[in-house]
Write a protein that holds these residues in place. Structure first.
Motif, PDB file in Angstrom:
ATOM      1  N   HIS A   1       0.799  -1.241   0.000  1.00 46.38           N
ATOM      2  CA  HIS A   1       0.000   0.000   0.000  1.00 46.38           C
ATOM      3  C   HIS A   1       0.827   1.284   0.000  1.00 46.38           C
ATOM      4  N   LEU A   2       2.033   1.248   0.558  1.00 47.06           N
ATOM      5  CA  LEU A   2       2.833   2.488   0.553  1.00 47.06           C
ATOM      6  C   LEU A   2       3.267   2.887  -0.852  1.00 47.06           C
ATOM      7  N   PHE A   3       3.253   1.931  -1.762  1.00 40.88           N
ATOM      8  CA  PHE A   3       3.765   2.185  -3.121  1.00 40.88           C
ATOM      9  C   PHE A   3       2.646   2.121  -4.159  1.00 40.88           C
ATOM     10  N   ASP A   4       1.971   0.975  -4.230  1.00 43.25           N
ATOM     11  CA  ASP A   4       0.879   0.770  -5.197  1.00 43.25           C
ATOM     12  C   ASP A   4      -0.248   1.784  -4.953  1.00 43.25           C
ATOM     13  N   ASN A   5      -0.767   1.826  -3.710  1.00 44.45           N
ATOM     14  CA  ASN A   5      -1.919   2.695  -3.435  1.00 44.45           C
ATOM     15  C   ASN A   5      -1.530   4.169  -3.606  1.00 44.45           C
ATOM     16  N   ARG A   6      -0.334   4.526  -3.149  1.00 43.85           N
ATOM     17  CA  ARG A   6       0.064   5.934  -3.185  1.00 43.85           C
ATOM     18  C   ARG A   6       0.621   6.341  -4.557  1.00 43.85           C
ATOM     19  N   TYR A   7       1.744   5.772  -4.951  1.00 40.61           N
ATOM     20  CA  TYR A   7       2.367   6.225  -6.217  1.00 40.61           C
ATOM     21  C   TYR A   7       1.647   5.655  -7.442  1.00 40.61           C
ATOM     22  N   GLY A   8       1.167   4.419  -7.314  1.00 41.38           N
ATOM     23  CA  GLY A   8       0.451   3.802  -8.442  1.00 41.38           C
ATOM     24  C   GLY A   8      -0.852   4.528  -8.715  1.00 41.38           C
ATOM     25  N   THR A   9      -1.711   4.630  -7.692  1.00 43.06           N
ATOM     26  CA  THR A   9      -2.996   5.315  -7.885  1.00 43.06           C
ATOM     27  C   THR A   9      -2.772   6.778  -8.223  1.00 43.06           C
ATOM     28  N   GLY A  10      -1.786   7.392  -7.578  1.00 38.85           N
ATOM     29  CA  GLY A  10      -1.486   8.802  -7.852  1.00 38.85           C
ATOM     30  C   GLY A  10      -1.251   9.023  -9.330  1.00 38.85           C
ATOM     31  N   GLN A  11      -0.349   8.262  -9.913  1.00 38.24           N
ATOM     32  CA  GLN A  11      -0.010   8.479 -11.331  1.00 38.24           C
ATOM     33  C   GLN A  11      -1.125   8.013 -12.271  1.00 38.24           C
ATOM     34  N   SER A  12      -1.657   6.799 -12.004  1.00 38.60           N
ATOM     35  CA  SER A  12      -2.596   6.238 -12.990  1.00 38.60           C
ATOM     36  C   SER A  12      -3.951   6.960 -12.976  1.00 38.60           C
ATOM     37  N   THR A  13      -4.316   7.552 -11.854  1.00 38.98           N
ATOM     38  CA  THR A  13      -5.583   8.313 -11.816  1.00 38.98           C
ATOM     39  C   THR A  13      -5.457   9.583 -12.648  1.00 38.98           C
ATOM     40  N   ILE A  14      -4.339  10.275 -12.492  1.00 34.06           N
ATOM     41  CA  ILE A  14      -4.107  11.478 -13.308  1.00 34.06           C
ATOM     42  C   ILE A  14      -4.053  11.068 -14.790  1.00 34.06           C
ATOM     43  N   ASP A  15      -3.384   9.952 -15.058  1.00 34.86           N
ATOM     44  CA  ASP A  15      -3.288   9.424 -16.422  1.00 34.86           C
ATOM     45  C   ASP A  15      -4.680   9.179 -17.005  1.00 34.86           C
ATOM     46  N   GLY A  16      -5.568   8.537 -16.223  1.00 31.97           N
ATOM     47  CA  GLY A  16      -6.923   8.228 -16.686  1.00 31.97           C
ATOM     48  C   GLY A  16      -7.723   9.491 -16.967  1.00 31.97           C
ATOM     49  N   ILE A  17      -7.612  10.479 -16.076  1.00 27.52           N
ATOM     50  CA  ILE A  17      -8.370  11.727 -16.264  1.00 27.52           C
ATOM     51  C   ILE A  17      -7.890  12.422 -17.540  1.00 27.52           C
ATOM     52  N   ILE A  18      -6.586  12.430 -17.730  1.00 29.03           N
ATOM     53  CA  ILE A  18      -6.056  13.106 -18.924  1.00 29.03           C
ATOM     54  C   ILE A  18      -6.461  12.350 -20.200  1.00 29.03           C
ATOM     55  N   ARG A  19      -6.339  11.016 -20.185  1.00 29.12           N
ATOM     56  CA  ARG A  19      -6.725  10.268 -21.398  1.00 29.12           C
ATOM     57  C   ARG A  19      -8.207  10.454 -21.710  1.00 29.12           C
ATOM     58  N   ALA A  20      -9.051  10.525 -20.656  1.00 27.37           N
ATOM     59  CA  ALA A  20     -10.497  10.634 -20.896  1.00 27.37           C
ATOM     60  C   ALA A  20     -10.902  12.025 -21.369  1.00 27.37           C
ATOM     61  N   THR A  21     -10.127  13.060 -20.992  1.00 25.56           N
ATOM     62  CA  THR A  21     -10.588  14.438 -21.258  1.00 25.56           C
ATOM     63  C   THR A  21      -9.613  15.282 -22.071  1.00 25.56           C
ATOM     64  N   ASN A  22      -8.322  14.986 -21.936  1.00 26.66           N
ATOM     65  CA  ASN A  22      -7.245  15.814 -22.492  1.00 26.66           C
ATOM     66  C   ASN A  22      -7.298  17.257 -21.972  1.00 26.66           C
ATOM     67  N   VAL A  23      -7.722  17.431 -20.701  1.00 28.85           N
ATOM     68  CA  VAL A  23      -7.726  18.795 -20.142  1.00 28.85           C
ATOM     69  C   VAL A  23      -6.357  19.126 -19.546  1.00 28.85           C
ATOM     70  N   LEU A  24      -6.065  20.422 -19.484  1.00 29.43           N
ATOM     71  CA  LEU A  24      -4.857  20.901 -18.804  1.00 29.43           C
ATOM     72  C   LEU A  24      -5.176  20.987 -17.315  1.00 29.43           C
ATOM     73  N   LEU A  25      -4.344  20.372 -16.481  1.00 31.88           N
ATOM     74  CA  LEU A  25      -4.629  20.396 -15.043  1.00 31.88           C
ATOM     75  C   LEU A  25      -4.118  21.680 -14.378  1.00 31.88           C
ATOM     76  N   ALA A  26      -3.081  22.275 -14.947  1.00 30.21           N
ATOM     77  CA  ALA A  26      -2.493  23.471 -14.334  1.00 30.21           C
ATOM     78  C   ALA A  26      -3.550  24.543 -14.136  1.00 30.21           C
ATOM     79  N   GLY A  27      -3.609  25.052 -12.918  1.00 30.09           N
ATOM     80  CA  GLY A  27      -4.528  26.153 -12.619  1.00 30.09           C
ATOM     81  C   GLY A  27      -5.953  25.729 -12.286  1.00 30.09           C
ATOM     82  N   THR A  28      -6.276  24.427 -12.406  1.00 28.89           N
ATOM     83  CA  THR A  28      -7.654  23.999 -12.093  1.00 28.89           C
ATOM     84  C   THR A  28      -7.829  23.812 -10.588  1.00 28.89           C
ATOM     85  N   SER A  29      -9.077  23.852 -10.156  1.00 29.18           N
ATOM     86  CA  SER A  29      -9.425  23.502  -8.768  1.00 29.18           C
ATOM     87  C   SER A  29      -9.750  22.017  -8.747  1.00 29.18           C
TER      88      SER A  29
END
Ligand code: ADE
Length: 418
Positions: A181-209
């Motif tokens: 959990h210290l690695f998969d849940n934190r770094y894995g979910t951290g990266q792959s969730t951002i990856d999924g949001i970007i692939r689904a939307t292609n939005v720029l995250l900088a400056g968003t709430s």
């Protein structure tokens, strides 16, 4: 060999990708090489209900190398990579029951097909296999020596079964290993969730709430990575200690109804039900993006949104746009299914390396201690957990110090003070 996959012709592409993932799974490879020689799982039938990804394919290869007869079904209807399923069947002769986008009935038919092989060991991610077995297939319990569970949600369900005295065999909580959990849940979910949001939307995250619901290990990872992309991150919590952690990690901690008004992107990772409700949708800005990265699709009240919305349109592959009576648009990603696996490819191989090393070694442990455990949820043995950390450090060519004799003596003494 029995199987059900989308298209067996997809196998060649799947094989290439499985091998690519393998090149980033050095610990699992070492275990596979040893399993090949020692065959610690000889005679064991293992039924696995996991996300059918390139990383899982390498776990299946490892269990097979250890002598086990393995069958795999999906642990989520939207996470199956159809080329991987095809390759496991065609190239590795491993039976798979999984089709990307399968409906609920097929999902459970596939779980039952995986159970038909009469497992000695179950390997679960979310506890759907174990709960189906306990509810509908109790005749199989006699053969089972134990199981493993991959994720937080599954471990919570299994602990509830233990507390209610219905758990009928021992389970190793792989999720709770530190090297999981210290690695998969934190770094894995951290990266792959951002990856999924970007692939689904292609939005720029900088400056968003960017609003993260839940500050467990997964929420921590997503909040950290969203901040790294330049988003202004807010955290929603119900636990006072976790909320305080989020405050001192520098995040804006607010009640969910407040965040509903200012958020651009919302992600749930709580493991609980009805976290984003109609009262939140009613306050959201035009164009709000809403995703879930928790295990089950219960965190966002989509059925209520459907009832209220005047229109629903599929705008992109993993993006449904709902029109509210006021005309505001709300964008739901991947039907509220876990975004990192539905719209992206899940956690990268190098982190799944440790999770699946824990799975393989826990299966070996169960095979060794056969019948000696009680019907409880057990931690992964500490020596397995620490051993995996050592192997991963070796693979990364990272070397650490050892305690001197004087330091060891000091740490085991009580007499020395000021
Ligand atoms: N859970 C999260 N990411 C995964 C992956 N890549 N493979 C299997 N299970 C996962």
């Amino acid at each position: 060999m029995k199987y059900d996959c989308k298209d067996i012709e997809l196998a060649p592409g799947g094989k290439e990708r499985i091998e690519w993932a393998d090149s980033n799974m050095p610990v699992l490879r070492l275990i596979r090489d040893r399993f090949e020689k020692e065959k610690p799982l000889e005679g064991m039938r293992i039924s696995a209900c996991l996300h059918v990804t390139t990383e899982t394919a390498n776990l299946m290869r490892t269990l097979k190398a250890g002598g086990a007869e393995v069958v795999l079904c999906a642990s989520n209807p939207l996470s199956t990579q159809d080329d991987v399923a095809a390759s496991l069947i065609h190239d590795y002769e491993i039976s798979v029951f999984a089709v990307h986008g399968e409906d609920n009935d097929t999902y459970y038919n596939h779980i039952n097909s995986a159970l038909d092989t009469k497992p000695h060991i179950t390997m679960d991610d979310g506890a759907d296999l174990v709960s189906t077995l306990h509810k509908d297939r109790r005749e199989l319990l006699d053969d089972i020596i134990g199981g493993t569970e991959e994720t937080t949600t599954g471990v919570i369900r299994l602990r509830s079964m233990e507390a209610n005295e219905v758990l009928a065999y021992p389970i190793i909580a792989v999720n709770d290993a530190l090297t999981k959990h210290l690695f998969d849940n934190r770094y894995g979910t951290g990266q792959s969730t951002i990856d999924g949001i970007i692939r689904a939307t292609n939005v720029l995250l900088a400056g968003t709430s960017f609003v993260v619901f839940g500050y467990g290990w997964c929420g921590k990872g997503v909040a950290m990575r969203a901040r790294g992309m330049g988003a202004k991150v807010s955290v929603i919590e119900v636990d006072p200690v976790r909320a305080l952690e989020a405050v001192m990690d520098g995040f804006n901690v607010v009640p969910s109804m407040e965040a509903a008004e200012f958020g651009d992107i919302f992600v749930t990772l709580t493991g609980d039900i009805s976290v984003i409700r109609i009262e939140h949708f009613n306050k959201m800005k035009n164009g709000a993006i809403v995703a879930n990265s928790g295990h089950f699709n219960v965190e966002i009240d989509i059925p209520d949104l459907k009832k209220t919305a005047t229109d629903k349109k599929r705008i992109r592959k993993d993006l449904d746009q709902y029109t509210m009576p006021s005309g505001r648009k709300i964008n739901i990603l991947a039907e509220g299914r876990l975004i990192n696996l539905a719209a992206a490819e899940g956690h990268p191989a190098s982190v799944m390396d440790m999770s699946f090393a824990n799975q393989s070694l826990s299966a070996e442990y169960l095979a060794k201690v056969e019948k000696k455990l009680e019907n409880r949820v057990y931690p992964v043995p500490k020596d397995i957990d620490r051993g995996i950390a050592k192997l991963k450090l070796d693979a990364l060519e990272c070397h650490i110090d050892e305690l001197t004799e004087k330091q060891k003596k000091y740490l085991s003494s009580w007499e020395f003070g000021t």
